[in-house]
Scaffold this motif. Structure first.
Motif, mmCIF file in Angstrom:
data_model
loop_
_atom_site.group_PDB
_atom_site.id
_atom_site.type_symbol
_atom_site.label_atom_id
_atom_site.label_comp_id
_atom_site.label_asym_id
_atom_site.label_seq_id
_atom_site.Cartn_x
_atom_site.Cartn_y
_atom_site.Cartn_z
ATOM 1 N N THR A 197 1.070 -1.263 0.055
ATOM 2 C CA THR A 197 -0.002 -0.167 -0.044
ATOM 3 C C THR A 197 0.916 1.304 0.054
ATOM 4 N N ARG A 198 0.179 2.480 -0.049
ATOM 5 C CA ARG A 198 1.089 3.785 -0.420
ATOM 6 C C ARG A 198 0.193 4.574 -0.202
ATOM 7 N N VAL A 199 0.421 5.757 0.429
ATOM 8 C CA VAL A 199 -0.258 6.994 0.413
ATOM 9 C C VAL A 199 0.962 7.993 -0.151
ATOM 10 N N VAL A 200 0.346 8.843 -0.803
ATOM 11 C CA VAL A 200 1.317 10.010 -1.709
ATOM 12 C C VAL A 200 0.917 11.240 -1.707
ATOM 13 N N GLY A 201 1.815 12.252 -1.392
ATOM 14 C CA GLY A 201 1.643 13.661 -1.459
ATOM 15 C C GLY A 201 2.716 14.473 -2.172
ATOM 16 N N LEU A 202 2.515 15.600 -2.332
ATOM 17 C CA LEU A 202 3.674 16.705 -2.681
ATOM 18 C C LEU A 202 3.714 17.696 -1.766
ATOM 19 N N TYR A 203 5.007 18.070 -1.794
ATOM 20 C CA TYR A 203 5.365 19.133 -0.524
ATOM 21 C C TYR A 203 6.398 19.968 -1.186
ATOM 22 N N VAL A 254 7.725 14.585 -4.132
ATOM 23 C CA VAL A 254 6.946 13.610 -3.696
ATOM 24 C C VAL A 254 7.256 13.139 -2.314
ATOM 25 N N VAL A 255 6.410 12.684 -1.585
ATOM 26 C CA VAL A 255 6.522 12.351 -0.146
ATOM 27 C C VAL A 255 5.340 11.040 -0.197
ATOM 28 N N ASP A 256 5.844 10.031 0.354
ATOM 29 C CA ASP A 256 4.978 8.846 0.314
ATOM 30 C C ASP A 256 5.127 7.969 1.468
ATOM 31 N N ALA A 257 4.323 7.184 2.009
ATOM 32 C CA ALA A 257 4.380 6.294 3.261
ATOM 33 C C ALA A 257 3.428 5.067 2.980
ATOM 34 N N THR A 258 3.858 4.144 3.577
ATOM 35 C CA THR A 258 2.945 2.893 3.818
ATOM 36 C C THR A 258 1.592 3.220 3.997
ATOM 37 N N ALA A 259 1.303 4.104 5.154
ATOM 38 C CA ALA A 259 0.235 4.707 5.678
ATOM 39 C C ALA A 259 0.223 6.105 6.032
ATOM 40 N N ASP A 288 -0.549 7.106 8.885
ATOM 41 C CA ASP A 288 0.240 7.221 10.472
ATOM 42 C C ASP A 288 1.424 6.945 10.424
ATOM 43 N N ARG A 289 2.187 6.519 9.478
ATOM 44 C CA ARG A 289 3.629 6.187 9.401
ATOM 45 C C ARG A 289 4.361 7.186 8.979
ATOM 46 N N ASN A 290 5.803 7.068 9.251
ATOM 47 C CA ASN A 290 6.949 8.156 8.720
ATOM 48 C C ASN A 290 6.937 7.909 7.169
ATOM 49 N N ALA A 291 7.327 8.916 6.640
ATOM 50 C CA ALA A 291 7.324 8.715 5.109
ATOM 51 C C ALA A 291 8.604 9.100 4.454
ATOM 52 N N HIS A 292 8.642 8.552 3.136
ATOM 53 C CA HIS A 292 9.930 8.757 2.424
ATOM 54 C C HIS A 292 9.835 10.053 1.661
ATOM 55 N N THR A 293 10.779 10.784 1.653
ATOM 56 C CA THR A 293 10.659 12.143 0.929
ATOM 57 C C THR A 293 11.643 11.983 -0.191
ATOM 58 N N GLY A 294 11.314 12.255 -1.456
ATOM 59 C CA GLY A 294 12.339 12.395 -2.581
ATOM 60 C C GLY A 294 12.330 13.395 -3.398
ATOM 61 N N HIS A 295 12.473 13.424 -4.600
ATOM 62 C CA HIS A 295 12.915 14.374 -5.526
ATOM 63 C C HIS A 295 11.776 15.025 -6.183
ATOM 64 N N ALA A 296 11.716 16.191 -7.078
ATOM 65 C CA ALA A 296 10.894 16.919 -7.319
ATOM 66 C C ALA A 296 9.763 15.855 -8.187
ATOM 67 N N PHE A 297 8.480 16.345 -8.334
ATOM 68 C CA PHE A 297 7.592 15.523 -9.123
ATOM 69 C C PHE A 297 7.795 15.987 -10.704
ATOM 70 N N ALA A 298 7.508 14.908 -11.381
ATOM 71 C CA ALA A 298 7.286 15.042 -12.767
ATOM 72 C C ALA A 298 6.305 14.164 -13.321
ATOM 73 N N SER A 299 5.243 14.660 -14.312
ATOM 74 C CA SER A 299 4.121 13.963 -14.765
ATOM 75 C C SER A 299 4.953 12.692 -15.564
ATOM 76 N N SER A 300 4.198 11.576 -15.813
ATOM 77 C CA SER A 300 4.773 10.524 -16.367
ATOM 78 C C SER A 300 4.898 10.867 -17.825
ATOM 79 N N GLU A 301 4.297 11.670 -18.703
ATOM 80 C CA GLU A 301 4.450 12.217 -19.856
ATOM 81 C C GLU A 301 5.883 13.137 -19.933
#
Length: 256
Positions: A64-70, A164-169, A171-184
């Motif tokens: 599972t994964r929950v995803v956001g941008l920040y 992009v920031v994403d976490a298993t759920a 209420d869990r700590n998240a992985h923060t990554g690089h800048a978002f880009a569309s698939s295109e």
């Protein structure tokens, strides 16, 4: 538990978005990189395909994964939802926890658009116009396909790349990554800089891939299956990042 290839999730139809390094001085996508791409069906599984990183190539699958941008300062010791709800030092955009909602959220982001030049003009202005929780999709120019955010208090009226920031759920700590880009945008970047390479990476979802090691002079070749949740060929194995990149490109082009 590592899973050997092929990983059926890895195919263009399941590609939701990518992450990419942005040179905010030159206002371009940084050359010499292989953007990570992200795949999901339904409410899971979710997979990050990371072709180039100082820790090596890897595929990381989660049920599972929950995803956001920040943009701003993410508090690593707090959960995804604590940052989302209570962190006043970030601009945040929630994407979702399933493929349908994430796709819809990205489509909605695209409705509020600015050009690369408008981003440059805002950031270069002597007296920058006030921004108020402004999150915009870049729809043309060198940064097309990325998302930027700006606010009078949180970014001092500069537009900054949304990451992009994403976490298993939530209420869990998240992985923060690089800048978002569309698939295109990722597909275009690969097509311009590394023709056919993204298609070759999709072979990870089509057939078993192995790393072959020649044990000459005895004429023995050892085959090591490529699996998820492992890391291969970190930068420390090579003279520099360019050498790592060149080796990994050859590896990917050998996939069958």
């Amino acid at each position: 538990m590592p899973t050997p290839t092929p990983i059926a999730l890895i195919k263009p139809a399941n590609r939701l978005f990518a992450t990419i390094d942005i040179d905010t001085h030159a206002n371009v996508f940084t050359p010499g990189q292989l953007p990570s791409t992200y795949y999901m069906t339904g409410a899971g599984p979710f997979l990050r395909l990371r072709p180039l990183h100082r820790s090596g190539f890897g595929m990381f699958e989660r049920p599972t994964r929950v995803v956001g941008l920040y943009t701003g300062t993410w508090v690593s010791g707090e959960s995804f939802e604590e940052n989302r709800d209570d962190n006043d030092n970030i601009l945040f955009s929630y994407l979702g926890d399933n493929a349908t909602d994430i796709t819809a959220a990205i489509a909605t982001l695209k409705l509020n658009a600015k050009t690369t030049q408008e981003i440059i003009d805002q950031n270069a202005a002597v007296h920058r116009p006030d921004l108020n929780n402004s999150i915009v999709y870049v729809d043309s120019g060198p940064l097309e396909g990325s998302v930027f955010g700006g606010d009078q208090v949180k970014t001092n009226n500069y537009y900054r790349p949304m990451k992009v920031v994403d976490a298993t759920a939530a209420d869990r700590n998240a992985h923060t990554g690089h800048a978002f880009a569309s698939s295109e945008a990722a597909e275009t970047f690969y097509g311009v800089h590394y023709p056919a390479l993204l298609d070759q990476l999709m072979q990870l979802g089509q057939s078993a891939q192995v790393i072959k090691t020649d044990m000459s002079p005895r004429g023995v070749t050892v085959e090591t299956p490529i699996q998820t949740d492992l890391q291969y060929y970190p930068e420390a194995m090579f003279e520099n990042r360019a050498a790592q990149l060149n080796f990994l490109k050859r590896l990917y082009m050998s996939f069958v």
